[in-house]
Design an enzyme around this catalytic site. Structure first.
Site, PDB file in Angstrom:
ATOM      1  N   GLY A  95       0.830  -1.208   0.000  1.00  0.00           N
ATOM      2  CA  GLY A  95       0.000   0.000   0.000  1.00  0.00           C
ATOM      3  C   GLY A  95       0.857   1.248   0.000  1.00  0.00           C
ATOM      4  N   SER A 129       1.346   3.488  -3.367  1.00  0.00           N
ATOM      5  CA  SER A 129       0.867   4.520  -4.295  1.00  0.00           C
ATOM      6  C   SER A 129      -0.512   5.041  -3.895  1.00  0.00           C
ATOM      7  CB  SER A 129       0.769   3.946  -5.706  1.00  0.00           C
ATOM      8  OG  SER A 129       1.999   3.408  -6.103  1.00  0.00           O
ATOM      9  N   SER A 142      -2.032  -3.998  -5.900  1.00  0.00           N
ATOM     10  CA  SER A 142      -2.150  -5.299  -6.560  1.00  0.00           C
ATOM     11  C   SER A 142      -2.394  -6.401  -5.536  1.00  0.00           C
ATOM     12  CB  SER A 142      -0.874  -5.615  -7.346  1.00  0.00           C
ATOM     13  OG  SER A 142      -0.665  -4.616  -8.309  1.00  0.00           O
ATOM     14  N   GLU A 174      16.881  -6.446  -4.116  1.00  0.00           N
ATOM     15  CA  GLU A 174      16.605  -7.449  -5.132  1.00  0.00           C
ATOM     16  C   GLU A 174      16.613  -6.889  -6.548  1.00  0.00           C
ATOM     17  OE1 GLU A 174      16.684 -11.062  -4.016  1.00  0.00           O
ATOM     18  OE2 GLU A 174      15.341 -10.794  -5.706  1.00  0.00           O
ATOM     19  N   ASN A 214       9.913   3.975 -16.597  1.00  0.00           N
ATOM     20  CA  ASN A 214      11.132   4.082 -17.400  1.00  0.00           C
ATOM     21  C   ASN A 214      11.616   5.525 -17.530  1.00  0.00           C
ATOM     22  OD1 ASN A 214      11.055   1.369 -17.602  1.00  0.00           O
ATOM     23  ND2 ASN A 214      10.974   1.262 -19.829  1.00  0.00           N
ATOM     24  N   GLU A 215      10.672   6.482 -17.495  1.00  0.00           N
ATOM     25  CA  GLU A 215      11.107   7.894 -17.552  1.00  0.00           C
ATOM     26  C   GLU A 215      11.910   8.229 -16.289  1.00  0.00           C
ATOM     27  OE1 GLU A 215       7.958   6.920 -18.194  1.00  0.00           O
ATOM     28  OE2 GLU A 215       8.021   7.225 -20.360  1.00  0.00           O
TER      29      GLU A 215
HETATM   30  C1  LIG Z   1      -0.551  -2.792 -12.992  1.00  0.00           C
HETATM   31  C2  LIG Z   1      -0.014  -1.945 -11.880  1.00  0.00           C
HETATM   32  C3  LIG Z   1       0.173  -2.501 -10.622  1.00  0.00           C
HETATM   33  C4  LIG Z   1       0.646  -1.723  -9.564  1.00  0.00           C
HETATM   34  N1  LIG Z   1       0.749  -2.277  -8.312  1.00  0.00           N
HETATM   35  C5  LIG Z   1       1.069  -1.482  -7.250  1.00  0.00           C
HETATM   36  C6  LIG Z   1       1.041  -2.006  -5.914  1.00  0.00           C
HETATM   37  O1  LIG Z   1       0.748  -3.191  -5.694  1.00  0.00           O
HETATM   38  N2  LIG Z   1       1.309  -1.167  -4.891  1.00  0.00           N
HETATM   39  C7  LIG Z   1       1.646   0.145  -5.080  1.00  0.00           C
HETATM   40  O2  LIG Z   1       1.901   0.844  -4.110  1.00  0.00           O
HETATM   41  N3  LIG Z   1       1.682   0.681  -6.343  1.00  0.00           N
HETATM   42  C8  LIG Z   1       1.400  -0.101  -7.409  1.00  0.00           C
HETATM   43  N4  LIG Z   1       1.408   0.417  -8.700  1.00  0.00           N
HETATM   44  C9  LIG Z   1       1.654   1.857  -8.863  1.00  0.00           C
HETATM   45  C10 LIG Z   1       2.942   2.200  -9.565  1.00  0.00           C
HETATM   46  O3  LIG Z   1       4.024   2.134  -8.682  1.00  0.00           O
HETATM   47  C11 LIG Z   1       2.730   3.620 -10.129  1.00  0.00           C
HETATM   48  O4  LIG Z   1       1.776   3.525 -11.166  1.00  0.00           O
HETATM   49  C12 LIG Z   1       4.010   4.218 -10.658  1.00  0.00           C
HETATM   50  O5  LIG Z   1       4.874   4.540  -9.610  1.00  0.00           O
HETATM   51  C13 LIG Z   1       3.718   5.495 -11.485  1.00  0.00           C
HETATM   52  O6  LIG Z   1       2.985   6.393 -10.744  1.00  0.00           O
HETATM   53  P1  LIG Z   1       1.631   7.044 -11.307  1.00  0.00           P
HETATM   54  O7  LIG Z   1       0.762   5.934 -11.822  1.00  0.00           O
HETATM   55  O8  LIG Z   1       1.075   7.917 -10.243  1.00  0.00           O
HETATM   56  O9  LIG Z   1       2.054   7.894 -12.546  1.00  0.00           O
HETATM   57  P2  LIG Z   1       2.724   9.342 -12.515  1.00  0.00           P
HETATM   58  O10 LIG Z   1       3.798   9.380 -11.481  1.00  0.00           O
HETATM   59  O11 LIG Z   1       1.636  10.356 -12.445  1.00  0.00           O
HETATM   60  O12 LIG Z   1       3.401   9.399 -13.945  1.00  0.00           O
HETATM   61  C14 LIG Z   1       2.661   9.663 -15.133  1.00  0.00           C
HETATM   62  C15 LIG Z   1       3.664   9.744 -16.282  1.00  0.00           C
HETATM   63  O13 LIG Z   1       4.571  10.828 -16.060  1.00  0.00           O
HETATM   64  C16 LIG Z   1       5.912  10.379 -16.055  1.00  0.00           C
HETATM   65  N5  LIG Z   1       6.679  11.109 -15.027  1.00  0.00           N
HETATM   66  C17 LIG Z   1       6.337  11.301 -13.720  1.00  0.00           C
HETATM   67  N6  LIG Z   1       7.290  12.020 -13.092  1.00  0.00           N
HETATM   68  C18 LIG Z   1       8.261  12.274 -14.005  1.00  0.00           C
HETATM   69  C19 LIG Z   1       9.515  12.964 -13.954  1.00  0.00           C
HETATM   70  N7  LIG Z   1       9.956  13.501 -12.817  1.00  0.00           N
HETATM   71  N8  LIG Z   1      10.249  13.016 -15.085  1.00  0.00           N
HETATM   72  C20 LIG Z   1       9.818  12.450 -16.246  1.00  0.00           C
HETATM   73  N9  LIG Z   1       8.621  11.791 -16.356  1.00  0.00           N
HETATM   74  C21 LIG Z   1       7.869  11.705 -15.257  1.00  0.00           C
HETATM   75  C22 LIG Z   1       5.830   8.899 -15.684  1.00  0.00           C
HETATM   76  O14 LIG Z   1       6.923   8.175 -16.170  1.00  0.00           O
HETATM   77  C23 LIG Z   1       4.547   8.490 -16.399  1.00  0.00           C
HETATM   78  O15 LIG Z   1       4.785   8.237 -17.758  1.00  0.00           O
HETATM   79  C24 LIG Z   1       0.968  -0.356  -9.790  1.00  0.00           C
HETATM   80  C25 LIG Z   1       0.786   0.206 -11.057  1.00  0.00           C
HETATM   81  C26 LIG Z   1       0.303  -0.569 -12.096  1.00  0.00           C
HETATM   82  C27 LIG Z   1       0.101   0.065 -13.443  1.00  0.00           C
END
Ligand SMILES: Cc1cc2nc3c(=O)[nH]c(=O)nc-3n(C[C@H](O)[C@H](O)[C@H](O)COP(=O)(O)OP(=O)(O)OC[C@H]3O[C@@H](n4cnc5c(N)ncnc54)[C@H](O)[C@@H]3O)c2cc1C
Length: 400
Positions: free
Chosen positions: A127, A129, A161, A244, A386-387
């Protein structure tokens, strides 16, 4: 061509391979071959088989049930697991909360939770994000207020997840709203059966339910379930996210997909000939295989550097493995899509979690191909997008 493993490492690889060949239940193997999702009971069954062999938690400290393998053996194990193909024991238990408790948990937490985590008697979810706190995780707003010997937690988590399977959640909460954002965060273990926890499914583009929204409404968590010190949660989370890195490129997953694509392309006919004979298809396979070999060599170089100079901090160059590894996983999923061609249009999300009896000579093997291609999009988002990885590389490796 094999990378230059030593004779002992090659013997170890054969031992692991032989174990997977006999110990992995055939119906679970078949589901993995078809790219179907493994159910909760199947995952627990497989982890217990590994646990009996002493191989469920290879990266843990030996006194808590780890194998004591060096990074090369850990890498070999993961690659063989992916290519068996066998389910990867859930990372939340084995790679995240287990090592975090070993490093920062109290004796009581270690004694109670670690054996249960290793045998999957307790299934953990993550927990972290929230809406507005993903890449910028330290912006999280879910709050916890101390009330006697409990924290009272309110807020929302996103993308959690397997929360619908989980018994426990490792949770980041804000305990000091006035502090600098990284400094006011605390790390708690939350019983998912606590009153006030509600979990709502998010069905992703592949049609599958893996991830969730989680709402926390006056959830009471005993102070005894805090990991480490109050307001130090960010340090523990950073440790966890950096832990890891050895299998981060998931070369085995991509290799398995390419192998499967080759097998299927020998059966699929195009223009009166098996697709495998098509020069353009062969070229595409070769491109992916060459990149995979380069990635594997990079992975091994990093492993041997880490073995020579052990450090608690992940090598920033492991971001290369994350970026390239996720791109190749996606490319291999796309290769399978190319093999399935029009058959992949028969999109059946139900089959992804369904019966392991698909026939490679009929078209039903193709039913998982499109959903898995869509699902593969998430690998370039999770674990630091990846960004974000490119930002790390630009700053720390290239010095820009
Ligand atoms: C299928 C799936 C399962 C997941 N499971 C879990 C889970 O079990 N527990 C949990 O805690 N989280 C989980 N996540 C969350 C995941 O860690 C986040 O989606 C991830 O960290 C991206 O955050 P965001 O979705 O808020 O996107 P944002 O941070 O809002 O990013 C949106 C876009 O902007 C880009 N971006 C953001 N900041 C920058 C920057 N500084 N420079 C350049 N580009 C940038 C990102 O690369 C992305 O393309 C999961 C996500 C997915 C899709």
């Amino acid at each position: 061509m094999d990378l230059r493993y030593t004779d002992e490492e090659l013997a170890f690889r054969d031992e692991v391979r032989a174990f997977f060949a006999t110990a992995l239940p055939p119906e679970i193997r078949r589901k993995c071959e078809l790219g179907q999702r493994i159910g909760k009971d199947e995952m627990k069954r497989w982890v217990r088989i590994l646990h009996e062999r002493g191989w469920a938690t290879p990266s843990w400290a030996p006194e808590w049930g780890g194998t004591g393998w060096d990074p090369v053996r850990q890498y070999i194990f993961k690659e063989e697991l992916a290519m068996a193909p066998a389910p990867e024991p859930i990372s939340f238990n084995m790679n995240m909360i287990g090592p975090t408790l070993i490093a920062f948990g109290s004796e009581a937490q270690k004694r109670h939770f670690l054996p249960r985590i290793a045998r999957m008697e307790d299934w953990f979810c993550q927990g972290f994000s929230e809406p507005g706190a993903g890449s910028d995780l330290a912006a999280l707003r879910t709050g916890a207020v101390l009330d006697g010997d409990h924290y009272v937690v309110n807020g929302q988590k996103l993308w959690t997840s397997t929360a619908h399977h989980a018994d426990w959640c490792f949770l980041l909460v804000r305990t000091d709203p006035a502090a600098k954002k990284q400094q006011g965060i605390t790390y708690l273990l939350m019983d998912m059966r606590s009153p006030g926890v509600s979990v709502r499914p998010i069905v992703t583009i592949d049609g599958h339910h893996e991830t969730n929204e989680m709402f926390l409404d006056n959830v009471r968590i005993p102070v005894a379930n805090r990991v480490g010190e109050e307001n130090k949660g960010w340090d523990y989370a950073k440790y966890l996210l950096g832990h890891e890195r050895s299998g981060i490129a998931r070369v085995g997953v991509s290799k398995f997909r390419v192998r499967r694509a080759r097998q299927l392309a020998a059966k699929v006919m195009q223009g009166g000939r098996p697709l495998i004979e098509d020069a353009r298809f062969q070229e595409r396979v070769a491109e992916i295989e060459i990149e995979l070999k380069a990635l594997e060599i990079t992975q091994m170089r990093l492993i041997s550097e880490t073995a020579r100079r052990p450090s608690d901090k992940p090598d920033p160059k492991s971001s290369i493995l994350k970026v390239k590894g996720s791109q190749l996983q996606q490319a291999a999923a796309e290769l399978l899509l190319e093999v399935a061609g029009l058959h992949a249009l028969e999109f059946d999300p139900g089959f992804v979690g369904g019966r392991p009896d698909a026939d490679d000579d009929a078209d039903d093997w193709a039913l998982t191909i499109a959903p898995n291609h869509y699902w593969a999009r998430h690998v370039s988002i999770v674990g630091g997008s990846n960004e974000i990885q490119r930002n790390i590389l630009a700053k720390t490796v290239l010095g820009l």
